[in-house]
Each structure stands twice: as C-alpha cells, then as structure tokens.
Enzyme design. Structure first.
Site, PDB file in Angstrom:
ATOM      1  N   SER A   9       0.836  -1.199   0.000  1.00  0.00           N
ATOM      2  CA  SER A   9       0.000   0.000   0.000  1.00  0.00           C
ATOM      3  C   SER A   9       0.870   1.247   0.000  1.00  0.00           C
ATOM      4  CB  SER A   9      -0.899  -0.001   1.241  1.00  0.00           C
ATOM      5  OG  SER A   9      -1.607   1.220   1.319  1.00  0.00           O
ATOM      6  N   HIS A  34      -0.978  -0.980  -4.533  1.00  0.00           N
ATOM      7  CA  HIS A  34      -2.298  -0.651  -3.977  1.00  0.00           C
ATOM      8  C   HIS A  34      -2.287   0.825  -3.605  1.00  0.00           C
ATOM      9  CE1 HIS A  34      -6.173  -1.534  -2.031  1.00  0.00           C
ATOM     10  NE2 HIS A  34      -5.784  -0.671  -1.105  1.00  0.00           N
ATOM     11  N   MET A  38      -8.328   9.056  -0.785  1.00  0.00           N
ATOM     12  CA  MET A  38      -9.276   9.424   0.277  1.00  0.00           C
ATOM     13  C   MET A  38      -9.665  10.892   0.151  1.00  0.00           C
ATOM     14  SD  MET A  38      -7.306   7.767   3.512  1.00  0.00           S
ATOM     15  CE  MET A  38      -6.553   6.158   3.433  1.00  0.00           C
ATOM     16  N   HIS A  67      -7.949   2.112  -4.888  1.00  0.00           N
ATOM     17  CA  HIS A  67      -9.033   1.943  -3.915  1.00  0.00           C
ATOM     18  C   HIS A  67      -9.597   3.327  -3.592  1.00  0.00           C
ATOM     19  CE1 HIS A  67     -10.052   0.552   0.499  1.00  0.00           C
ATOM     20  NE2 HIS A  67     -11.115   0.954  -0.170  1.00  0.00           N
ATOM     21  N   MET A  69     -11.741   5.679  -1.580  1.00  0.00           N
ATOM     22  CA  MET A  69     -12.500   5.876  -0.335  1.00  0.00           C
ATOM     23  C   MET A  69     -13.097   7.272  -0.414  1.00  0.00           C
ATOM     24  SD  MET A  69      -9.972   4.282   2.522  1.00  0.00           S
ATOM     25  CE  MET A  69      -8.736   3.090   2.072  1.00  0.00           C
ATOM     26  N   MET A 138     -12.260  -4.741   4.156  1.00  0.00           N
ATOM     27  CA  MET A 138     -11.492  -3.887   5.068  1.00  0.00           C
ATOM     28  C   MET A 138     -11.348  -4.596   6.417  1.00  0.00           C
ATOM     29  SD  MET A 138     -10.652  -1.303   3.284  1.00  0.00           S
ATOM     30  CE  MET A 138      -9.870  -0.408   4.637  1.00  0.00           C
TER      31      MET A 138
END
Length: 220
Positions: A9, A34, A38, A67, A69, A138
């Site tokens: 990540s 990854h 956000m 990803h 968010m 998660m």
C-alpha cells in the site's frame, strides 16, 4: 504451486522519497501497487489526488490497484481510467446504484472492485458478485494506516468465499488493513487471494525482504 498476490500500500510509503519506494516495489516480489484515494468526507483523512497518482503510474511497472475511499465515485471513473488504473475499487457504502457503477468501471476497460467496511455484511454482495472482479474486505476501519487487524475478518472471508463458489464467480478476495506475517497464512487459508500490506512493509528494515517473506508465506 500457485502464489497468492501481495499488494504493498503506497499510502505507507515515504512521500519525500516516493520514486525510490515505487522503484523498490518494481524490484520486489510484489504483484500490485495498492493506491488509496481518500477525500476527507467518506473517511476522516485525505491521502493524495490525481497528480500524485499520475506520477506513480509513470514509474510503476506492475498492476495499479486503486481503492477509492470517496463519496460519489461515479464522477471520477473516467478520470481514473485515463490516469492508468488497472483495477478500480469503490466502496459499497458509497454507491447508491452499485450495479451501474460496476458497469461504468468495466466500460472504461478496468477491472471492477467493491470494498466493504468492517460493519458491512458480505451477503449484501450476493446479487452482484458475478459482476465484481475483486472484493476488498477492510480488516481495519478505513482512513488511516497502521491500525490493528479486526479478528472477525477471517469469518467474513470464509462467508464471501462460499458466496463466490456458490455463484460460480471468478471474484478475487483482497484483504486491506493490518496484514502481517502473523495473519497472512490464516487469511489465505480462509480464502483470500490478495493481501494489501502497508506499514508492515514500509516500516520494516528491509522492505524487499519483507515482501519476499510474505510471498513465501502465501504460496499454496
């Protein structure tokens, strides 16, 4: 013997030395990058935006697993495709019309992922599982790195694996949060395919060695 996938990540990387850390992932046994985006609304933190992602993609030589968010992810699907994302994961909790969002991601040539928060039941994905390429479970509350692993995750992985098998889907199960060499094997045994590791990799003395050791653990 097949090996499951390791996805470091980038959120846990050293942002003052981002290119160095990207090259480290390129030269390691890792499979994917990854990347957590956000917005400070869906989660109580802001990570990085499009310019940083564009620069990561410029240097990365492996699959780009993004990803989101963020609230209302549909607004940005085309943007993230244009930036070079290979997999685009949206949160179940942020999508009013999940099926439509999944189709829109695939229409842009990306694989479609769905992330679920710790309180969200995997059974809610049963009706769309055949349209989902990847489910990101998660295993911490989203928003910040370095949190401790939620033990109920193993059971969720097993439940989701049963749903995938029952429906004959090819969906991958990804685990994001608190992954270490202590729980990696148990997660794979429960049915996981991809492990996201952030702090455990980047805060280790030798990240390349840490990734190699994780890859050894997840061989099945």
């Amino acid at each position: 013997m097949t090996s499951k996938l390791i996805a470091p990540s980038v959120l846990a990387a050293d942002f003052a030395n981002l290119q160095r850390d990207i090259e480290m992932i390129n030269n390691s046994n890792a499979d994917w990058f990854h990347i957590d985006i956000m917005d400070g609304v869906f989660v109580p933190n802001i990570s990085f935006g499009m310019p940083v992602l564009r620069d990561i993609v410029k240097h990365a030589k492996k699959t780009i697993d993004v990803h989101l968010m963020i609230v209302d992810p549909d607004r940005y699907i085309q943007t993230f495709a244009a930036l070079g994302s290979n997999i685009l994961t949206v949160h179940y909790e942020a999508c009013t019309h999940l099926h439509r969002t999944l189709q829109a991601i695939k229409a842009e040539g990306m694989k479609a992922g769905v992330a679920i928060n710790p309180h969200t039941n995997v059974s809610l994905l049963e009706d769309t599982i055949q349209d989902i390429d990847l489910v990101c479970i998660m295993s911490v509350n989203p928003g910040f790195g370095g949190q401790s692993f939620i033990e109920n995750t193993y059971e969720k992985v097993k439940q989701l694996r049963r749903i995938i098998d029952k429906k004959g889907a090819n969906t991958l199960i990804e685990i994001d949060g608190g992954v270490t060499n202590k729980n990696a094997k148990q997660l794979i045994d429960a049915g996981a395919d991809v492990l996201v590791a952030g702090s455990f990799v980047f805060k280790s003395e030798d990240p390349i060695k840490t990734i190699k050791e994780l890859k050894e653990i997840v061989k099945v």
